[in-house]
Design an enzyme around this catalytic site. Structure first.
Site, short mmCIF file in Angstrom:
data_model
loop_
_atom_site.label_atom_id
_atom_site.label_comp_id
_atom_site.label_asym_id
_atom_site.label_seq_id
_atom_site.Cartn_x
_atom_site.Cartn_y
_atom_site.Cartn_z
N ILE A 43 0.81 -1.22 0.00
CA ILE A 43 0.00 0.00 0.00
C ILE A 43 0.85 1.27 0.00
CG2 ILE A 43 -2.02 -1.04 1.06
CD1 ILE A 43 -1.11 -0.02 3.76
N GLY A 44 2.17 1.12 0.02
CA GLY A 44 3.03 2.30 -0.02
C GLY A 44 4.49 1.88 -0.04
N GLY A 46 8.82 3.65 0.06
CA GLY A 46 9.71 4.78 0.27
C GLY A 46 11.09 4.43 -0.22
N PHE A 48 13.67 3.38 1.36
CA PHE A 48 14.25 2.18 1.95
C PHE A 48 13.20 1.25 2.54
CE2 PHE A 48 17.25 5.76 2.89
CZ PHE A 48 18.14 5.50 1.86
N LYS A 50 8.92 -0.56 2.47
CA LYS A 50 7.62 -0.83 1.86
C LYS A 50 6.59 -0.95 2.99
CE LYS A 50 8.98 -3.08 -2.46
NZ LYS A 50 8.41 -2.08 -3.38
N VAL A 51 5.36 -0.55 2.69
CA VAL A 51 4.27 -0.67 3.64
C VAL A 51 3.25 -1.64 3.06
CG1 VAL A 51 2.50 0.51 4.97
CG2 VAL A 51 4.65 1.69 4.43
N LYS A 66 5.23 -1.96 8.15
CA LYS A 66 6.25 -1.16 7.49
C LYS A 66 7.58 -1.89 7.62
CE LYS A 66 8.33 3.39 6.99
NZ LYS A 66 8.25 4.83 7.30
N ASP A 161 9.50 15.81 8.05
CA ASP A 161 8.97 15.49 6.72
C ASP A 161 7.44 15.62 6.72
OD1 ASP A 161 9.22 14.86 4.03
OD2 ASP A 161 9.11 12.69 4.36
#
Length: 401
Positions: A43-44, A46, A48, A50-51, A66, A161
């Site tokens: 579902i996401g 970055g 480094f 993954k979610v 995560k 962020d």
């Protein structure tokens, strides 16, 4: 020294991209503590991590995993130390408007954080659907985020962020009515302790949301989060970023006073109530010493009292502080001889030389949600609603003294 720049595709090795049964079995062997969870889908992602959405095999509870890959390409020891702080920061900053950390499992290959599953999607995606929010809708959402940030700062931490993509709805948002929904702040992967005795410098965050001083080796402080909050508030109220694609992509905006931006002069901003404009300007002051704190934001008339009363209160406060009226008719460019402008100029010297060694960061614009490359044409200052996804640029750097 600035060392690298990443977009959303840095996770290229280690964990598979498709989480079918065979691939998940592989991951289980690498991280045996995950055998309790059945992965559904990604579902996401970055630079480094993954979610993944998953459910507990015994209880059926839906959660998010995560997974931070310790062996990801380009992951340096300094990055790993920053990323390791995320679980600690989430544990430290438990709050009704911060995503809940349920468990954290670490081994030699990865850190896996078990998080509550937020099902409503990003605030950014909601804004793209509705274009912009009414002041009452924006107020109800922004208050929740500001409360979370105030709590984070009270714990001695900086998020670093903050952006619309990192605010998720607990459930699908409502598009009608003043109460849009409940939101929570996510992604503490860049969170850090605030300690003036051991300053952190350099650019870290997302361009546009990245505070001007962070582009010029000024030590990080909670004020950088307040700039990010100001940009978020501007977008939800106006449906656009205050600066152009080019100014953000080239990191030119740190040298441009918000009152000189196309967004400030646009009809969408000028039509806002005076209290709303006052709060935005207090957050988007280039001088970090002058920005409103999170606690001050929560006490601001725009959030505290009704709109009619707030108009009068903000006017009195602005007059007492000697602030100019923020309306377009009475707008006067910032006086470069003023102490505030001089302080900002001393803090923000030069755009290209972003570190003491004089090196530049090679910035890479994100690809839009439709897969097309971002466009950096100048916007029409009255009509164009900028896509924030198209102008976001991730910048990840080492810590520096």
């Amino acid at each position: 020294m600035i060392c690298c720049c990443f977009g959303r595709n840095g996770f290229q090795k280690g964990l598979p991209d498709v989480y079918d049964e065979e691939n998940w079995s592989y991951l289980q062997k690498q991280h045996g503590a995950l055998r309790n969870y059945l992965v559904k889908q990604e579902i996401g992602d970055g630079a480094f991590s993954k979610v993944l959405s998953a459910e507990h095999q015994d209880t059926g509870e839906e959660i998010a995993l995560k997974v931070v890959n310790r062996k990801a390409p380009r992951l340096k020891p300094s990055h790993w130390e920053i990323l390791k702080l995320e679980a600690w920061a989430l544990e430290t900053c438990r709050h009704p408007h911060v995503v809940d950390l349920q468990d954290c499992i670490e081994d030699q290959n990865a850190i896996v954080m078990v998080l509550e599953l937020l099902k409503g999607g990003e605030l950014l995606q909601h804004i793209k659907r509705v274009e912009k929010l009414s002041e009452t809708q924006a107020k109800n959402l922004f208050r929740q985020v500001a409360q979370a940030v105030a709590h984070i700062h009270s714990k001695g931490l900086m998020h670093r962020d903050l952006k619309l993509e990192n605010v998720l709805f607990v459930d699908p948002p409502r598009e009608v009515g003043d109460e849009v929904g409940t939101v929570k702040l996510i992604d503490f992967g860049m969170a850090a302790r605030y300690d003036p005795a051991t300053p952190i410098r350099q650019a870290m965050g997302t361009a546009g949301y990245l505070a001007p001083e962070c582009c010029h080796s000024v030590p990080h402080s909670p004020a950088m989060d307040m700039w990010s909050l100001g940009m978020m508030l501007f977008v939800v109220l106006c449906g656009r970023m205050p600066y152009s694609h080019l100014q953000i992509e080239k990191l030119l905006y740190p040298e441009i006073d918000i009152r000189c931006s196309a967004g400030f002069k646009s009809a969408s901003f000028q039509s806002l109530s005076r209290p709303a404009k006052d709060l935005v300007l207090r957050l988007l002051d280039r001088n970090p010493r002058n920005r409103a704190t999170a606690d001050e934001v929560l006490q601001h008339p725009w959030l505290k009292i009704g709109e009619a009363e707030a108009e009068g209160a903000a006017s009195v406060a602005a007059d007492a502080a000697g602030l100019p009226d923020s309306s377009e008719d009475s707008f006067v460019p910032a006086d470069s001889s003023s102490s505030s402008a001089q302080d900002a100029s001393l803090l923000l010297k030069g755009v290209a030389t972003m570190n003491e060694a004089g090196g530049e960061v090679p910035l890479k614009p994100r690809v839009g949600s439709d897969g097309a490359a971002a466009s950096f044409a100048e916007p029409d200052e009255e009509t164009e609603m900028l896509s924030t996804a198209a102008v976001c640029v991730d910048v990840v750097t080492d810590r520096g003294q």
